[in-house]
Design a protein around this motif. Structure first.
Motif, PDB file in Angstrom:
ATOM      1  N   VAL A  44       0.407  31.598  12.217  1.00 62.45           N
ATOM      2  CA  VAL A  44      -0.365  31.590  11.067  1.00 62.45           C
ATOM      3  C   VAL A  44      -1.108  30.126  10.835  1.00 62.45           C
ATOM      4  CG1 VAL A  44      -0.167  30.385   8.378  1.00 62.45           C
ATOM      5  CG2 VAL A  44       1.645  31.836   9.160  1.00 62.45           C
ATOM      6  N   ALA A  45      -1.374  29.230  12.100  1.00 65.75           N
ATOM      7  CA  ALA A  45      -2.421  28.576  11.953  1.00 65.75           C
ATOM      8  C   ALA A  45      -3.817  29.041  12.841  1.00 65.75           C
ATOM      9  CB  ALA A  45      -2.302  27.116  12.861  1.00 65.75           C
ATOM     10  N   ASN A  46      -3.420  30.540  13.157  1.00 65.58           N
ATOM     11  CA  ASN A  46      -4.646  30.806  14.093  1.00 65.58           C
ATOM     12  C   ASN A  46      -5.341  31.679  13.298  1.00 65.58           C
ATOM     13  OD1 ASN A  46      -2.981  29.984  16.269  1.00 65.58           O
ATOM     14  ND2 ASN A  46      -3.914  31.375  17.587  1.00 65.58           N
ATOM     15  N   LEU A  47      -4.590  32.112  11.709  1.00 62.53           N
ATOM     16  CA  LEU A  47      -5.305  33.569  10.829  1.00 62.53           C
ATOM     17  C   LEU A  47      -6.412  32.617   9.997  1.00 62.53           C
ATOM     18  CD1 LEU A  47      -1.712  34.733   9.947  1.00 62.53           C
ATOM     19  CD2 LEU A  47      -2.984  35.266  11.761  1.00 62.53           C
ATOM     20  N   HIS A  48      -7.068  33.467   9.930  1.00 56.09           N
ATOM     21  CA  HIS A  48      -8.100  33.498   9.086  1.00 56.09           C
ATOM     22  C   HIS A  48      -8.687  34.832   8.083  1.00 56.09           C
ATOM     23  CE1 HIS A  48     -10.587  30.069  11.692  1.00 56.09           C
ATOM     24  NE2 HIS A  48      -9.547  30.627  12.490  1.00 56.09           N
ATOM     25  N   ARG A  49      -8.526  34.156   6.845  1.00 57.03           N
ATOM     26  CA  ARG A  49      -8.736  35.819   5.586  1.00 57.03           C
ATOM     27  C   ARG A  49      -9.708  35.953   5.838  1.00 57.03           C
ATOM     28  NH1 ARG A  49      -6.564  33.661   0.427  1.00 57.03           N
ATOM     29  NH2 ARG A  49      -7.712  35.059  -0.694  1.00 57.03           N
ATOM     30  N   LEU A  50     -10.307  37.046   5.798  1.00 56.49           N
ATOM     31  CA  LEU A  50     -11.499  38.083   6.005  1.00 56.49           C
ATOM     32  C   LEU A  50     -11.869  37.944   4.249  1.00 56.49           C
ATOM     33  CD1 LEU A  50     -11.359  40.717   8.289  1.00 56.49           C
ATOM     34  CD2 LEU A  50     -12.947  38.380   8.479  1.00 56.49           C
ATOM     35  N   PRO A  51     -13.354  37.628   3.957  1.00 58.42           N
ATOM     36  CA  PRO A  51     -14.026  38.282   2.591  1.00 58.42           C
ATOM     37  C   PRO A  51     -14.110  39.869   3.056  1.00 58.42           C
ATOM     38  CG  PRO A  51     -15.751  37.000   4.269  1.00 58.42           C
ATOM     39  CD  PRO A  51     -14.505  37.343   4.721  1.00 58.42           C
ATOM     40  N   ASP A  52     -13.996  40.740   1.825  1.00 60.47           N
ATOM     41  CA  ASP A  52     -13.441  41.975   1.063  1.00 60.47           C
ATOM     42  C   ASP A  52     -15.348  42.581   1.077  1.00 60.47           C
ATOM     43  OD1 ASP A  52     -11.666  41.901   0.562  1.00 60.47           O
ATOM     44  OD2 ASP A  52     -12.533  41.563  -1.959  1.00 60.47           O
ATOM     45  N   SER A  53     -16.486  41.705   1.877  1.00 60.95           N
ATOM     46  CA  SER A  53     -17.591  42.069   2.185  1.00 60.95           C
ATOM     47  C   SER A  53     -17.808  42.533   3.613  1.00 60.95           C
ATOM     48  CB  SER A  53     -18.511  41.258   2.180  1.00 60.95           C
ATOM     49  OG  SER A  53     -18.222  39.938   2.715  1.00 60.95           O
ATOM     50  N   ILE A  54     -17.061  42.236   4.206  1.00 57.13           N
ATOM     51  CA  ILE A  54     -16.601  42.753   6.169  1.00 57.13           C
ATOM     52  C   ILE A  54     -15.396  43.453   6.495  1.00 57.13           C
ATOM     53  CG2 ILE A  54     -16.354  41.852   7.867  1.00 57.13           C
ATOM     54  CD1 ILE A  54     -16.631  38.605   7.092  1.00 57.13           C
ATOM     55  N   THR A  55     -16.689  44.975   6.764  1.00 55.05           N
ATOM     56  CA  THR A  55     -15.370  45.589   6.688  1.00 55.05           C
ATOM     57  C   THR A  55     -14.842  45.553   7.751  1.00 55.05           C
ATOM     58  OG1 THR A  55     -17.057  46.855   8.341  1.00 55.05           O
ATOM     59  CG2 THR A  55     -17.438  47.799   6.252  1.00 55.05           C
ATOM     60  N   ASP A  56     -13.737  46.821   8.480  1.00 57.49           N
ATOM     61  CA  ASP A  56     -12.569  46.201   9.601  1.00 57.49           C
ATOM     62  C   ASP A  56     -13.357  46.682  10.876  1.00 57.49           C
ATOM     63  OD1 ASP A  56     -10.315  46.119   7.940  1.00 57.49           O
ATOM     64  OD2 ASP A  56      -9.278  48.019   7.957  1.00 57.49           O
TER      65      ASP A  56
END
Lengths: 316, 316
Positions: B119-131
């Protein structure tokens, strides 16, 4: 004058032309000159230099534009710069685009009765420094270049690879930083010299498994560089002091994967070297193995190439 | 699950075991994953990795120790560290002695339906960034690593060697420093992409004779490194970004003679990369050449290896 010339092979010339002084240069009568590994490599054809060899010297000024220099005992920086190119303008005269280098590139060197250098290159020597010590100023300055370019912290683990002439000087310069310093070498007698001044020194085959923050490669061999790559901690600094004449197969992936900084280092500042000798903070005298007259230069070069030998000097 | 496995050769497995979660790790359903040159090199046997390839991904958390993560769209840092070794203690978790690396070393990667990461490696993405943009976060972070390690001055002359995936991102990160930046490449279509965003980009054969303060080698070739050595000014910095699989004959004398700093750089900080995408300071969308379904991974790898192609992505 007499001079030791390399023109494809090494030979002593009895009637080599005396140096002719251009404006701004001084004529120096050489008192003593040290043989460097670079001289040995040039004598093997490295760098394509042709002319009088030798760049570590102490001498006496016999002619100069300013009379105050006459009779002074001096050492001299080896890069003669143009003072007008972009590198000189940036304050990096040792990287002058038009530079000549004493006994290395485009300028006759110190294994002769006389040499010439720009007055700006000369440094007066205090009487407390003997000729035998003074010939170490140039290589000692090269060792000081390391602490001029790399921050060596007292909390660092530092490895010097190589117990030869350069490794000996580098270790003596790095010891006062307080870093945890070890020299890894291959010659018991050379390692003993380091231990005598309180420096941890070991056979390269023993120890050196602990990664170091700073590794200084003074081996002059491709194998030494691979050892240095292996012994530098991730994000650590590998200082490359010696050139290796031959291109060796080399995979630089460890530099990227371990995010190393590889810092090349060549010539250094003379003043700290002169000060360290004058104040007896560094004792180079045990590093002088033998002095030969210039007329026996062949024997001197052979001696300098022997294992276990440190500095060999020539007296014109 | 379906996964693209390398075990000496590349093959799509229909029944690869689902990841089993150890404590502290999250299960991520992969939405899209990018093919990196490292993947191409692993597929040629480089690094001896065995398992599911892929480390550039965007996905959705489907299981995690903390329920707040479930359903989040994330990207992930690829080095999973032990948090207890000397490197982790020094704050350099990406150099953890016990690390596994997603799809590169000891840990299955992103070319599959699911992957696991701490989990420590994860970064949430803002919706404004597409896949399609998010798969560039990891390589863009690697580009940001350069300015995290090397001071790039607005007065510097900077050369980026290579107009491929990495060179494109590095140039976009370096442009805002205000340095005088040029990319030297070999593909007109790739150079055109750089020019479209106002970056000076030229055929490697034209220009590049002016020495640079900072040279970033993104060529991934031994020849590129030699060019970089030649093009770095004395006392300049050569940033080595890409590993070359084969050991090539290499003479490092220029590093010493010109007193270069060679700085290896690998993984970088995710936050500046996410911010730059979210704030539209860097547009990576033109760098995505094609998206293939995971089932056509063979064709995707072939495409990714074609000259002129930039990023190819896989959709599980």
């Amino acid at each position: 004058m007499r001079g030791l010339v390399f023109d494809g092979k090494l030979r002593l010339e009895g009637n080599y032309p005396d140096p002719q002084l251009p404006p701004g240069e001084a004529l120096v009568r050489v008192r003593l000159a040290g043989i460097c590994n670079t001289d040995l490599e040039i004598a093997r054809g490295y760098l394509q230099f042709r002319g009088v060899l030798g760049h570590e010297f102490v001498g006496e000024v016999v002619a100069a534009p300013e009379p105050g220099w006459i009779g002074r005992r001096v050492v001299g920086e080896i890069n003669a710069s143009c003072r007008s190119c972009v590198r000189c303008g940036a304050g990096e005269a040792t990287h002058c685009l038009e530079r000549t280098v004493l006994g290395i590139q485009g300028r006759d060197g110190a294994f002769a009765e006389f040499l010439r250098l720009p007055v700006a290159n000369l440094h007066r020597l205090p009487d407390s420094i003997t000729d035998e010590e003074a010939i170490f100023v140039e290589p000692l300055a090269a060792a000081f270049e390391i602490v001029d370019r790399v921050l060596v912290r007292p909390t660092d683990r530092v490895l010097v690879l190589g117990d030869g002439k350069l490794g000996q000087l580098v270790a003596r310069v790095l010891a006062p930083t307080g870093a945890r310093l070890t020299v890894l070498g291959r010659h018991d007698s050379k390692l003993a010299l380091l231990r005598e001044v309180g420096i941890d020194a070991r056979r390269a085959s023993h120890g050196g498994d602990e990664l170091a923050d700073v590794v200084v490669d003074c081996t002059g061999s491709a194998a030494g560089f691979l050892d240095a790559l292996r012994l530098t901690r991730p994000r650590g600094t590998l200082v490359l002091k010696s050139t290796v004449a031959d291109a060796a197969p080399l995979n630089l992936a460890p530099v990227v994967i371990n995010e190393l900084s590889v810092v090349g280092s060549r010539c250094g500042p003379f003043e700290p070297a002169i000060q360290a000798l004058a104040e007896r903070r560094i004792n180079v005298r045990p590093l002088l193995t033998a002095v030969f007259p210039l007329d026996e230069a062949g024997a001197a070069f052979a001696k300098a190439a022997e294992p276990g030998v440190l500095k060999v000097a020539l007296q014109p």
